[in-house]
Structures are given as C-alpha cells and as structure tokens.
Design a protein around this motif. Sequence first.
Motif, PDB file in Angstrom:
ATOM      1  N   THR A  37       0.609  -1.287   0.002  1.00 14.43           N
ATOM      2  CA  THR A  37      -0.012  -0.071  -0.018  1.00 14.43           C
ATOM      3  C   THR A  37       0.871   1.307  -0.026  1.00 14.43           C
ATOM      4  O   THR A  37       0.526   2.258  -0.836  1.00 14.43           O
ATOM      5  N   ALA A  38       2.125   1.296   0.811  1.00 14.04           N
ATOM      6  CA  ALA A  38       2.979   2.354   0.891  1.00 14.04           C
ATOM      7  C   ALA A  38       3.391   2.652  -0.383  1.00 14.04           C
ATOM      8  O   ALA A  38       3.704   3.667  -0.952  1.00 14.04           O
ATOM      9  N   LEU A  39       3.891   1.767  -1.033  1.00 17.99           N
ATOM     10  CA  LEU A  39       4.666   1.565  -2.516  1.00 17.99           C
ATOM     11  C   LEU A  39       3.771   2.271  -3.471  1.00 17.99           C
ATOM     12  O   LEU A  39       4.461   2.671  -4.520  1.00 17.99           O
ATOM     13  N   LYS A  40       2.355   1.990  -3.350  1.00 26.11           N
ATOM     14  CA  LYS A  40       1.534   2.805  -4.144  1.00 26.11           C
ATOM     15  C   LYS A  40       1.281   4.333  -3.624  1.00 26.11           C
ATOM     16  O   LYS A  40       0.189   4.850  -4.223  1.00 26.11           O
ATOM     17  N   GLY A  41       1.913   4.651  -2.660  1.00 24.53           N
ATOM     18  CA  GLY A  41       1.544   6.228  -2.261  1.00 24.53           C
ATOM     19  C   GLY A  41       0.509   6.244  -1.563  1.00 24.53           C
ATOM     20  O   GLY A  41       0.074   7.370  -1.245  1.00 24.53           O
ATOM     21  N   ARG A  42      -0.063   5.216  -0.927  1.00 24.83           N
ATOM     22  CA  ARG A  42      -1.146   5.355   0.043  1.00 24.83           C
ATOM     23  C   ARG A  42      -0.904   4.903   1.215  1.00 24.83           C
ATOM     24  O   ARG A  42       0.155   4.496   1.683  1.00 24.83           O
ATOM     25  N   ALA A  43      -1.663   5.510   2.446  1.00 23.02           N
ATOM     26  CA  ALA A  43      -1.487   5.416   3.923  1.00 23.02           C
ATOM     27  C   ALA A  43      -1.447   3.917   4.174  1.00 23.02           C
ATOM     28  O   ALA A  43      -2.188   2.934   3.808  1.00 23.02           O
ATOM     29  N   LEU A  44      -0.384   3.238   5.022  1.00 25.48           N
ATOM     30  CA  LEU A  44      -0.424   2.267   5.509  1.00 25.48           C
ATOM     31  C   LEU A  44      -1.720   1.844   6.303  1.00 25.48           C
ATOM     32  O   LEU A  44      -1.832   2.836   7.383  1.00 25.48           O
ATOM     33  N   ARG A  45      -2.027   0.738   6.680  1.00 25.27           N
ATOM     34  CA  ARG A  45      -2.920   0.402   7.733  1.00 25.27           C
ATOM     35  C   ARG A  45      -1.896   0.414   9.057  1.00 25.27           C
ATOM     36  O   ARG A  45      -1.048  -0.148   9.114  1.00 25.27           O
ATOM     37  N   SER A  46      -2.436   1.182   9.913  1.00 23.45           N
ATOM     38  CA  SER A  46      -1.928   1.255  11.185  1.00 23.45           C
ATOM     39  C   SER A  46      -1.661   0.107  12.068  1.00 23.45           C
ATOM     40  O   SER A  46      -2.361  -0.898  12.286  1.00 23.45           O
ATOM     41  N   GLN A  47      -0.305  -0.272  12.510  1.00 24.42           N
ATOM     42  CA  GLN A  47      -0.015  -1.335  13.280  1.00 24.42           C
ATOM     43  C   GLN A  47       0.920  -1.113  14.119  1.00 24.42           C
ATOM     44  O   GLN A  47       2.041  -0.843  13.701  1.00 24.42           O
ATOM     45  N   PRO A  48       0.672  -1.422  15.530  1.00 32.67           N
ATOM     46  CA  PRO A  48       1.777  -1.288  16.437  1.00 32.67           C
ATOM     47  C   PRO A  48       3.026  -2.096  16.297  1.00 32.67           C
ATOM     48  O   PRO A  48       2.772  -3.222  15.579  1.00 32.67           O
ATOM     49  N   LEU A  49       4.210  -1.929  16.860  1.00 32.34           N
ATOM     50  CA  LEU A  49       5.215  -2.667  16.475  1.00 32.34           C
ATOM     51  C   LEU A  49       5.872  -3.084  17.865  1.00 32.34           C
ATOM     52  O   LEU A  49       5.833  -2.471  18.768  1.00 32.34           O
ATOM     53  N   TYR A  50       6.171  -4.474  18.059  1.00 32.45           N
ATOM     54  CA  TYR A  50       6.680  -5.173  19.322  1.00 32.45           C
ATOM     55  C   TYR A  50       8.082  -5.049  19.250  1.00 32.45           C
ATOM     56  O   TYR A  50       8.807  -5.329  18.094  1.00 32.45           O
ATOM     57  N   ALA A  51       8.885  -4.946  20.463  1.00 36.35           N
ATOM     58  CA  ALA A  51      10.237  -5.237  20.378  1.00 36.35           C
ATOM     59  C   ALA A  51      10.746  -5.832  21.470  1.00 36.35           C
ATOM     60  O   ALA A  51       9.825  -5.525  22.606  1.00 36.35           O
ATOM     61  N   GLU A  52      11.886  -6.622  21.782  1.00 32.80           N
ATOM     62  CA  GLU A  52      12.170  -7.018  22.985  1.00 32.80           C
ATOM     63  C   GLU A  52      13.707  -7.114  23.098  1.00 32.80           C
ATOM     64  O   GLU A  52      14.314  -7.254  22.103  1.00 32.80           O
ATOM     65  N   SER A  53      14.165  -7.272  24.258  1.00 35.00           N
ATOM     66  CA  SER A  53      15.468  -7.581  24.622  1.00 35.00           C
ATOM     67  C   SER A  53      15.318  -8.440  25.816  1.00 35.00           C
ATOM     68  O   SER A  53      15.157  -7.925  26.805  1.00 35.00           O
ATOM     69  N   LEU A  54      15.769  -9.894  25.629  1.00 31.33           N
ATOM     70  CA  LEU A  54      15.912 -10.435  26.713  1.00 31.33           C
ATOM     71  C   LEU A  54      17.496 -10.926  27.278  1.00 31.33           C
ATOM     72  O   LEU A  54      17.567 -11.659  28.158  1.00 31.33           O
ATOM     73  N   TYR A  55      18.418 -10.158  26.678  1.00 26.97           N
ATOM     74  CA  TYR A  55      19.530 -10.299  26.867  1.00 26.97           C
ATOM     75  C   TYR A  55      19.943 -10.163  28.368  1.00 26.97           C
ATOM     76  O   TYR A  55      20.582 -10.976  29.020  1.00 26.97           O
ATOM     77  N   GLY A  56      19.618  -9.067  29.111  1.00 23.50           N
ATOM     78  CA  GLY A  56      19.663  -8.941  30.376  1.00 23.50           C
ATOM     79  C   GLY A  56      19.094 -10.042  31.291  1.00 23.50           C
ATOM     80  O   GLY A  56      19.858 -10.317  32.290  1.00 23.50           O
ATOM     81  N   ARG A  57      18.004 -10.580  30.995  1.00 18.71           N
ATOM     82  CA  ARG A  57      17.334 -11.394  31.756  1.00 18.71           C
ATOM     83  C   ARG A  57      18.036 -12.853  31.785  1.00 18.71           C
ATOM     84  O   ARG A  57      18.344 -13.526  32.455  1.00 18.71           O
ATOM     85  N   LEU A  58      18.653 -13.228  30.288  1.00 18.36           N
ATOM     86  CA  LEU A  58      19.200 -14.642  30.221  1.00 18.36           C
ATOM     87  C   LEU A  58      20.558 -14.602  30.801  1.00 18.36           C
ATOM     88  O   LEU A  58      21.034 -15.604  30.637  1.00 18.36           O
ATOM     89  N   ASN A  59      21.196 -13.371  30.706  1.00 15.19           N
ATOM     90  CA  ASN A  59      22.846 -13.429  30.702  1.00 15.19           C
ATOM     91  C   ASN A  59      23.144 -12.753  32.081  1.00 15.19           C
ATOM     92  O   ASN A  59      24.245 -13.022  32.529  1.00 15.19           O
ATOM     93  N   CYS A  60      22.329 -11.730  32.772  1.00 15.02           N
ATOM     94  CA  CYS A  60      22.730 -10.987  33.988  1.00 15.02           C
ATOM     95  C   CYS A  60      21.834 -11.223  35.020  1.00 15.02           C
ATOM     96  O   CYS A  60      21.861 -10.352  35.963  1.00 15.02           O
ATOM     97  N   ARG A  61      20.558 -11.899  34.804  1.00 11.99           N
ATOM     98  CA  ARG A  61      19.578 -11.966  35.813  1.00 11.99           C
ATOM     99  C   ARG A  61      18.918 -10.559  36.078  1.00 11.99           C
ATOM    100  O   ARG A  61      18.638 -10.229  37.168  1.00 11.99           O
ATOM    101  N   TRP A  62      18.817  -9.837  35.090  1.00 11.74           N
ATOM    102  CA  TRP A  62      18.246  -8.526  35.303  1.00 11.74           C
ATOM    103  C   TRP A  62      16.808  -8.683  34.632  1.00 11.74           C
ATOM    104  O   TRP A  62      16.415  -9.830  34.231  1.00 11.74           O
ATOM    105  N   ALA A  63      15.866  -7.626  34.560  1.00  8.66           N
ATOM    106  CA  ALA A  63      14.625  -7.826  34.072  1.00  8.66           C
ATOM    107  C   ALA A  63      14.529  -7.937  32.468  1.00  8.66           C
ATOM    108  O   ALA A  63      15.321  -7.417  31.712  1.00  8.66           O
ATOM    109  N   ALA A  64      13.754  -8.355  31.697  1.00  8.55           N
ATOM    110  CA  ALA A  64      13.594  -8.544  30.355  1.00  8.55           C
ATOM    111  C   ALA A  64      12.903  -7.136  29.897  1.00  8.55           C
ATOM    112  O   ALA A  64      12.224  -6.696  30.949  1.00  8.55           O
ATOM    113  N   LEU A  65      13.329  -6.678  28.987  1.00  7.30           N
ATOM    114  CA  LEU A  65      12.752  -5.367  28.444  1.00  7.30           C
ATOM    115  C   LEU A  65      11.832  -5.692  27.187  1.00  7.30           C
ATOM    116  O   LEU A  65      12.131  -6.398  26.344  1.00  7.30           O
TER     117      LEU A  65
END
Length: 354
Positions: free
Chosen positions: A252-280
């Motif tokens: 849709t964006a390649l045709k110059g029209r607005a994209l359907r809105s969609q939230p984006l998820y991200a994570e980092s479990l590095y601290g939880r898995l390697n340092c016993r910190w909280a997941a982000l």
Amino acid sequence: AARGTRFDQAQSAVPLTGPSHATLFTGTYPPVHGVRDNVRFAIDPAVTTLAERLRRAGYETGAFVASFPVAAAFGFGRGFDTFDEGLHPSAELGGVAERPANEVADAAITWLSARENRPFFAWVHFFDPHQPYHPPAPYRDRFTAPYDGEVAFADSQLGRVLEALRSAHRENDTIVVVLSDHGEGLGDHGESAHGLLLYESTLHVPLVLAGPGVPAGLVVHERVGTVDVLPTVMRLAGHPTPTGLAGRDLGTALKGRALRSQPLYAESLYGRLNCRWAALRAWTDGDWKLVEGKGASLFDLAQDPGELQDRAGEDSERHGTFSQALHRAVNAMAPGGDRARARPIGAAEAVALR
C-alpha cells in the motif's frame, strides 16, 4: 534508494543479530519463532522461513553469511540449497568467528553469476559494522571513527553485489531489499554496542526496496518493522501473502497510500538471560513508545526522538493503555507463558564459540 523506495522509520524487533534475522525471515516476533538470544536458541521448526516459501515456489536459494549467530545450526539454513558459512577466527577481528564483507561478496557474486535466467533468492549477510571495529585499508584511514569506516566498507561491498546484478542484466527483474538487523548504541544512553537496551539508537534501522513493482525516489515516513519484509517480498515476487503473520504487506505504501496502522513489538531478553536482570519489551504505536522492564518509560518519538523525556508519570492514561496492549500481545504470542528456554549447546558449537 534513488532507484527504489526508502522507509525512514523502520524498526527492528530485537537489537541482536540472531533474533532479529529470525524475525526478518519468518514475519513473526521472537515469542513465536523462538530465537531470543544469539547462539543458544534456534528457529522453531513449526515456523516457515522465507527461504522455504520461495524454494517451494521454484526458486534456487543461496545464503552467504558472515557471522556465527546466523549459522545453519540455529535454523537459518532451512530452505537454502546453498548455505555458505566459511567462518574463520580472525586475529585482526579479535578472534571472532566471522568473515569480512569482501569474502561474503566474493562467494555471493560467484553464485549469482551461475544463475543465468533462473529465479533465485539470495541472502547476502555483512557483519562488518560491528564491534570490534577494524575497517580495512583504505577505510581505516579515510574515517576518524572506525565504525564509520566499517559502514563505508560494507557499503562498497554491497555495491559490488549490485554491480554484478547489473552486469548480468538482472537488475530490472530482481527485487533488492537492503536493511540492517539492528543499530549501534555508540554511547547513546550509556550503551556502547547493542543488545541490552531498547532505545531507537539500536532499534531504528535502514530499509530500502528497489526493483520491479517498487517506485523510484519514494520516501515512506510511516513506522514499519523488519517483521513486514517477508509478506512484502512474497507479494512483490507475485506470490500470495502468507496469513497468520505479525508482519504486513507494505505494498500500500509503495502505491503512495497510507498504510494500515499497526503497533510494533520489540524485546531484549539479553539482560534476563545473561545477567539476571529484567527482560525489556517495547510497544510502539504511532509516535509513542512504551518500554517496560522492572519499571516503565513512555516516550513521544515525534517531539523527543532522543528519548530523553520519560512521559509515563504525566500521561498515566496512555501508559496504561499501551501496557495493556503490550501484555495482550505477548499473551497472544505465547499463550502458555513466555519462558524463553535456551537449547543445549552442542560440541561443535562450543568449539566455534571458543
């Protein structure tokens, strides 16, 4: 970018090589594909990769990778007829099991030159803009910052691959996707490299598409994710867009029209898995972004792109709405609970790690 479309607000799902590539090649987020950190996790066999989809559609598939976190042992070889690793310890690179971009480009160009007019899918993976920073000459001398030298060196090798396509008269019938798996902190928010925090310095990545079906000179300002690449590539290649994925087709964006809105998820479990910190975990909807760990931070990316002003306390309603949406999303992706259990390391993998 001049002959294609550039997305200037593209976001990675994880600021780590292995998990980010797994998202790129499956169109799903880490709680679904199962890769939560480098090396100790593999792509879930129940999840289908882009290479598997395209090979079934009749494409020859070749991968040319530059570092151990995306080795075939972790599921990244699935669907590839040719998987060229060729990794070796390098004293110049501090003993890291990787190979420089020129070696990757050499292997990819050799393979591409033998494809003639057959349909192909090639994954060409450069690792050079990555700690430790040791650009080769003349790039080490041309740039004050070694990181900039590595970026320029990788760009030059990308140019070699694109020139090989032009020389083979395949430029006009080949879809090219150029992107990064994550960014680099370079001191932003105290993070020198990447992997631990979820600021835009390591999540914001370049994304450029070019080729048939892609308009030239277009810049898309809406927020998109690397999770959107698989469905977009499938449609551009003339195949049905897979259902049940987190990613969306960006056509849709390649045709110059607005994209359907969609939230984006991200994570980092590095601290939880390697340092016993909280997941982000992060939830970005429009220009607003929530990051949750032991505490929470809310940022207005439009007004505060450097993420210096935490708005969670003053905008409790938005904070609550985003937090609920984030938790619902994680529960939907991992209905049995998000445990992120690492797989055992095999003897050969232990040797490579050493």
